[in-house]
Design a protein around this motif. Structure first.
Motif, mmCIF file in Angstrom:
data_model
loop_
_atom_site.group_PDB
_atom_site.id
_atom_site.type_symbol
_atom_site.label_atom_id
_atom_site.label_comp_id
_atom_site.label_asym_id
_atom_site.label_seq_id
_atom_site.Cartn_x
_atom_site.Cartn_y
_atom_site.Cartn_z
ATOM 1 N N ARG A 106 35.619 36.120 37.129
ATOM 2 C CA ARG A 106 35.801 34.760 36.589
ATOM 3 C C ARG A 106 35.601 33.739 37.710
ATOM 4 O O ARG A 106 35.928 34.019 38.860
ATOM 5 C CB ARG A 106 37.231 34.593 36.043
ATOM 6 C CG ARG A 106 37.474 35.277 34.717
ATOM 7 C CD ARG A 106 38.811 34.832 34.136
ATOM 8 N NE ARG A 106 39.913 34.989 35.069
ATOM 9 C CZ ARG A 106 41.033 35.673 34.802
ATOM 10 N NH1 ARG A 106 41.190 36.250 33.640
ATOM 11 N NH2 ARG A 106 41.994 35.751 35.705
ATOM 12 N N ASP A 107 35.105 32.544 37.357
ATOM 13 C CA ASP A 107 34.954 31.492 38.363
ATOM 14 C C ASP A 107 36.305 31.121 38.956
ATOM 15 O O ASP A 107 36.428 30.882 40.150
ATOM 16 C CB ASP A 107 34.308 30.243 37.747
ATOM 17 C CG ASP A 107 32.820 30.469 37.494
ATOM 18 O OD1 ASP A 107 32.270 31.415 38.093
ATOM 19 O OD2 ASP A 107 32.229 29.719 36.704
ATOM 20 N N PRO A 150 45.032 38.688 46.170
ATOM 21 C CA PRO A 150 44.274 37.979 45.133
ATOM 22 C C PRO A 150 45.124 37.740 43.889
ATOM 23 O O PRO A 150 45.557 38.683 43.244
ATOM 24 C CB PRO A 150 43.105 38.937 44.826
ATOM 25 C CG PRO A 150 42.975 39.787 46.042
ATOM 26 C CD PRO A 150 44.360 39.932 46.594
ATOM 27 N N TYR A 166 36.183 44.396 46.077
ATOM 28 C CA TYR A 166 35.160 43.709 45.280
ATOM 29 C C TYR A 166 34.129 43.078 46.207
ATOM 30 O O TYR A 166 34.316 42.975 47.412
ATOM 31 C CB TYR A 166 35.771 42.678 44.327
ATOM 32 C CG TYR A 166 36.674 41.643 44.955
ATOM 33 C CD1 TYR A 166 36.179 40.651 45.787
ATOM 34 C CD2 TYR A 166 38.045 41.641 44.692
ATOM 35 C CE1 TYR A 166 37.016 39.698 46.341
ATOM 36 C CE2 TYR A 166 38.888 40.693 45.248
ATOM 37 C CZ TYR A 166 38.357 39.715 46.070
ATOM 38 O OH TYR A 166 39.179 38.789 46.619
ATOM 39 N N PHE A 200 44.371 38.780 37.951
ATOM 40 C CA PHE A 200 43.198 38.474 38.764
ATOM 41 C C PHE A 200 41.973 39.156 38.191
ATOM 42 O O PHE A 200 42.020 40.318 37.823
ATOM 43 C CB PHE A 200 43.426 38.963 40.196
ATOM 44 C CG PHE A 200 42.346 38.541 41.157
ATOM 45 C CD1 PHE A 200 42.353 37.265 41.713
ATOM 46 C CD2 PHE A 200 41.329 39.417 41.503
ATOM 47 C CE1 PHE A 200 41.358 36.870 42.594
ATOM 48 C CE2 PHE A 200 40.320 39.026 42.388
ATOM 49 C CZ PHE A 200 40.348 37.747 42.936
ATOM 50 N N PRO A 239 37.928 39.152 39.472
ATOM 51 C CA PRO A 239 36.936 38.562 40.383
ATOM 52 C C PRO A 239 35.674 38.093 39.675
ATOM 53 O O PRO A 239 34.885 37.358 40.267
ATOM 54 C CB PRO A 239 36.620 39.711 41.356
ATOM 55 C CG PRO A 239 37.058 40.950 40.674
ATOM 56 C CD PRO A 239 38.171 40.568 39.737
ATOM 57 N N LEU A 263 29.460 37.105 44.047
ATOM 58 C CA LEU A 263 30.758 37.275 43.421
ATOM 59 C C LEU A 263 31.715 36.307 44.106
ATOM 60 O O LEU A 263 31.867 36.349 45.328
ATOM 61 C CB LEU A 263 31.267 38.714 43.582
ATOM 62 C CG LEU A 263 32.544 38.962 42.782
ATOM 63 C CD1 LEU A 263 32.226 39.372 41.358
ATOM 64 C CD2 LEU A 263 33.418 40.002 43.448
ATOM 65 N N LEU A 264 32.326 35.429 43.330
ATOM 66 C CA LEU A 264 33.202 34.413 43.902
ATOM 67 C C LEU A 264 32.479 33.662 45.018
ATOM 68 O O LEU A 264 33.018 33.395 46.080
ATOM 69 C CB LEU A 264 34.507 35.031 44.416
ATOM 70 C CG LEU A 264 35.318 35.782 43.352
ATOM 71 C CD1 LEU A 264 36.503 36.511 43.973
ATOM 72 C CD2 LEU A 264 35.802 34.823 42.266
ATOM 73 N N SER A 285 43.475 30.888 45.579
ATOM 74 C CA SER A 285 43.598 31.914 44.539
ATOM 75 C C SER A 285 43.945 33.259 45.160
ATOM 76 O O SER A 285 43.923 34.284 44.483
ATOM 77 C CB SER A 285 42.274 32.057 43.766
ATOM 78 O OG SER A 285 42.016 30.889 43.024
ATOM 79 N N GLY A 286 44.218 33.251 46.463
ATOM 80 C CA GLY A 286 44.554 34.497 47.140
ATOM 81 C C GLY A 286 43.334 35.288 47.581
ATOM 82 O O GLY A 286 43.459 36.453 47.957
ATOM 83 N N VAL A 287 42.153 34.666 47.505
ATOM 84 C CA VAL A 287 40.910 35.354 47.869
ATOM 85 C C VAL A 287 40.619 35.135 49.352
ATOM 86 O O VAL A 287 40.425 34.001 49.794
ATOM 87 C CB VAL A 287 39.733 34.836 47.014
ATOM 88 C CG1 VAL A 287 38.414 35.429 47.484
ATOM 89 C CG2 VAL A 287 39.967 35.160 45.544
ATOM 90 N N PRO A 332 39.341 32.965 39.518
ATOM 91 C CA PRO A 332 39.736 34.378 39.388
ATOM 92 C C PRO A 332 41.237 34.598 39.162
ATOM 93 O O PRO A 332 41.611 35.607 38.592
ATOM 94 C CB PRO A 332 39.296 34.990 40.725
ATOM 95 C CG PRO A 332 39.261 33.838 41.686
ATOM 96 C CD PRO A 332 38.868 32.644 40.872
ATOM 97 N N ALA A 333 42.075 33.658 39.606
ATOM 98 C CA ALA A 333 43.518 33.839 39.438
ATOM 99 C C ALA A 333 43.934 33.349 38.056
ATOM 100 O O ALA A 333 43.552 32.263 37.630
ATOM 101 C CB ALA A 333 44.280 33.092 40.525
#
Lengths: 216, 318
Positions: free
Chosen positions: A195-196, A133, B136, A191, A193, B124-125, B24-26, A198-199
């Motif tokens: 935040r809309d 992330p 998370y 990062f 999580p 979340l996200l 975003s790496g998610v 996130p990065a």
């Protein structure tokens, strides 16, 4: 003229456009980011993922025709101009030190001070975000600091570790395994999580490292 | 509310996972057996984005604080509600105070427990899925523990008939010997015809290195004929990577979003659930199919689910 790209299937719902021609190329990356921007928001597309001189597009294959998407990627690449994202500027304070710093210096044949100066002296561009992330793949590392990654990744490389691996630089956003080498540590948060978006960093952003201290 | 009475750290709140944040790496995260999650939600009239409990550590026990509907799908495991044994892939009305118990599976790895209105975690996200690797989402970003109390969403109107209703097995569910269908991936042609043949014919063995992130397989070494350095690139769940060791790793729900290993193939979305239900020691085989085959399989799964949703709605009485 032969095409300078390859498009391959990444399963039923994704395609990978690979434009790499050997080493990482900034001009090609700028064209890819322009293509990524033009694809974002397209109905049916879930993810547009810039990599290092490649771009993955993930979509709902029941809503988007794969052959059509493949043509779109090919045409998009051919016509993409290296307009360059404006990119935000970030200054990231680093306390250099830790067990790897001396090893890296010895391996590349420089003093610790030279390693620190060369690392902090370069201007980096965020090529891509991924793997972990918010993890930034940074291009622009001084070639003198390039050294192979560990054959076996090390467990628990701490969040905030400022790392180099191969010809790339990065910063650990979370504590996780990594085969890269740590030169120091930063408190910069990559990062969140909640935040809309996130990065903290985005492809095209410019990063400079500031020497906040050197621990030996 | 439901209260967890007995659990393990591998049990977590999961939904269909996250979309749109790979860059975003998610990781996607979400249920390892998406058709089983979807069937559980369909049986009780839940929204398809509703979150359920993915049970991978047994025995699992929970108690309902209020009357609700519950569906249990996924691996073949004995489930009892208030002491009454439930048939497989079943949905039923639960009363306040009832306990649900799930024993270790006889076949498969993961059981899904959906409740009316879904487990109501904050988004979340864009999802309620737990990302166990990154810590998370879901319930406090972690696996469920004894004593955890989970709020439920507003249950859909109507009740199931006495005794409940069941789902027939989804397509391919009853044929354990069927190979995992794959599409060739970017480095397919870096491997010789002989190695490709080997990949698609031998029995691979699921190793103990199998979790929500991926599944390492044991078998012959897949030697890449054409060695070249790859730059980091986006990957999706289902990607079959071949690291220098030559033993393939199949990336799953919590896969890293980028990787650097060569990719020989990708498991089609319609078959990914099989690895979500694999346990160490299981044998798996691969079969190379076409884009059209992969799409047809996905369409069949979507049609089956739509049919189940329609049928289940007919049984609901107000």
């Amino acid at each position: 003229m032969t095409d300078d790209f390859i498009i391959s299937d990444a399963g039923t719902g994704a395609l990978l456009l690979d434009v790499a021609a050997g080493a990482f190329d900034e001009g090609r990356q700028a064209r890819l980011l322009a293509l990524a921007d033009s694809l974002a928001g397209t109905v049916g597309i879930d993810d547009v993922v810039p990599g290092m001189n490649n771009l993955m597009v993930a979509f709902d294959p029941l809503a988007v025709d794969v052959d059509e998407m493949e043509r779109r990627l090919a045409d998009g690449w051919r016509s993409a101009a290296a307009v360059g994202r404006p990119g935000r500027q970030h200054e990231i304070a680093v306390v250099y030190g830790g067990p790897d710093l001396g090893d890296v210096a010895a391996a590349v044949g420089l003093s610790i001070d030279e390693v620190v100066e060369r690392h902090a002296g370069a201007v980096y561009r965020v090529a891509a975000i991924g793997a972990m992330p918010g993890f930034p793949y940074l291009s622009g590392l001084d070639p003198a600091l390039s050294m192979p990654r560990r054959a076996v990744p090390r467990q628990g490389v701490p969040k905030g570790a400022v790392i180099v691996g191969g010809g790339q630089a990065g910063i650990m956003p979370i504590t996780a395994p990594s085969g890269w080498h740590s030169l120091g540590h930063t408190d910069f948060d990559l990062f969140d999580p909640d935040r809309d978006a996130p990065a903290t960093l985005a492809p095209g952003d410019v990063v400079r490292f500031i020497i906040a201290g050197v621990e030996r | 509310m439901i209260e967890i009475l007995s659990s393990g750290a591998l049990n977590s709140v999961q939904d269909r996972g996250r979309r749109g944040l790979l860059s975003s790496g998610v990781s996607r995260s979400g249920a390892m057996d998406l058709p089983a999650l979807a069937a559980a939600n369909a049986l009780i009239g839940n929204d398809r984005d509703a979150a359920a409990i993915e049970v991978a550590a047994f025995p699992f026990r929970l108690r309902f604080d209020a009357d609700t509907t519950v569906a249990v799908t996924g691996a073949a495991a004995e489930a009892r509600l208030a002491g009454r044994r439930l048939p497989p892939w079943w949905a039923i009305e639960a009363r306040a105070g009832d306990e649900l118990t799930i024993d270790p599976p006889t076949v498969g790895a993961r059981v899904y427990v959906a409740v009316g209105g879904g487990v109501d975690m904050p988004l979340l996200l864009g999802a309620r899925a737990t990302d166990l690797k990154s810590g998370y989402g879901g319930h406090e970003g972690r696996g469920l523990r004894r004593g955890d109390r989970l709020p439920l969403g507003r249950r859909p109107s109507g009740k199931l008939p006495n005794g409940g209703i069941g789902a027939p097995p989804p397509p391919g569910r009853d044929d354990a010997d069927r190979p995992l269908r794959v599409l060739p991936a970017a480095e397919w042609s870096d491997f010789s015809g002989e190695v490709r043949q080997l990949f698609a014919t031998v029995d691979w063995r699921v190793t103990a290195e199998a979790d929500r992130q991926g599944c390492r397989l044991d078998g012959p070494d897949l030697v890449r004929e054409r060695r070249r350095e790859l730059l980091s690139h986006g990957i999706v769940p289902g990607t079959v990577q071949v690291p220098p060791s030559g033993r393939p790793i199949v990336q799953l729900a919590e896969a890293n979003t980028c990787g650097g290993y060569p990719k020989i193939a990708t498991v089609i979305d319609a078959d990914l659930w099989r690895l979500g239900q694999a346990v160490p020691g299981d044998a798996v085989r691969f079969a190379v199919v076409s884009r059209d085959d992969g799409l047809a399989a996905l369409r069949a799964a979507a049609d089956w689910l739509a049919g189940l949703r329609r049928a289940a709605a007919l049984y609901r009485v107000s």
